[in-house]
Design an enzyme around this catalytic site. Sequence first.
Site, mmCIF file in Angstrom:
data_model
loop_
_atom_site.group_PDB
_atom_site.id
_atom_site.type_symbol
_atom_site.label_atom_id
_atom_site.label_comp_id
_atom_site.label_asym_id
_atom_site.label_seq_id
_atom_site.Cartn_x
_atom_site.Cartn_y
_atom_site.Cartn_z
ATOM 1 C CB SER A 47 -3.087 7.410 -7.297
ATOM 2 O OG SER A 47 -2.742 8.743 -7.608
ATOM 3 C CE LYS A 95 0.663 9.091 -5.013
ATOM 4 N NZ LYS A 95 -0.231 8.150 -5.711
#
Length: 217
Positions: A47, A95
């Site tokens: 990711s 993230k």
Amino acid sequence: MVIDEQPAAKPRTPFWRELPILLGVAIVVAIVVRAFVLQTFFIPSESMENTLNINDRVLVNKLVYNFRDPHRGEIIVFKAPMQWRSDPNEEDFIKRVIGEPGDHIVCCDAQNRITVNGKALDETPYLYSDAQGTDEPSDTKFDVVVPPGRLWVMGDHRSHSGDSHELWKRTNGDATASTIPIESVVGRAFVLFWPFTSATWLTVPSTFDGIPAPAGG
């Protein structure tokens, strides 16, 4: 004539007797540091590619957000809400912060760029790219004001990231469900240290410079 007598030297404690004490102190220090200051995390998914690859190791500062909130562009580790997880046991997510509380975030402008408070982001330096090209900023449109006390976060490999833009799509534009509470943030990932050949500081990209304060902020 007076002769000074030197006191007899105290017998030295054998090292093998000191060793358990030294080990105990080292363990306590390590536990305290890990709990409150620094912790290592490994990257389990794609990711955050190409910034962070699978099985990379990062060092996370767990103390910094005791003194301030996360800033745009920083890479953070946080405890993911249950609805964000494909596996309930996958608790820690990593993230990039795109929006802070009150920010107006839109995807996308006429040049297909995400804007924050009207400023377009040039995400080319960190968005995933391969021989086929660079990821799109988002595969779905959104127009959101980040709720108080929350953050809009996205992976750098947008097409393989369960993040705010993915939750926006899944929840039909629920701003709260699409963001994370600041209190869930574990810390800031500030250095990639393994593998050594890829070691680097995880700095904030310059595109986040000069973003205006949110309206009313």
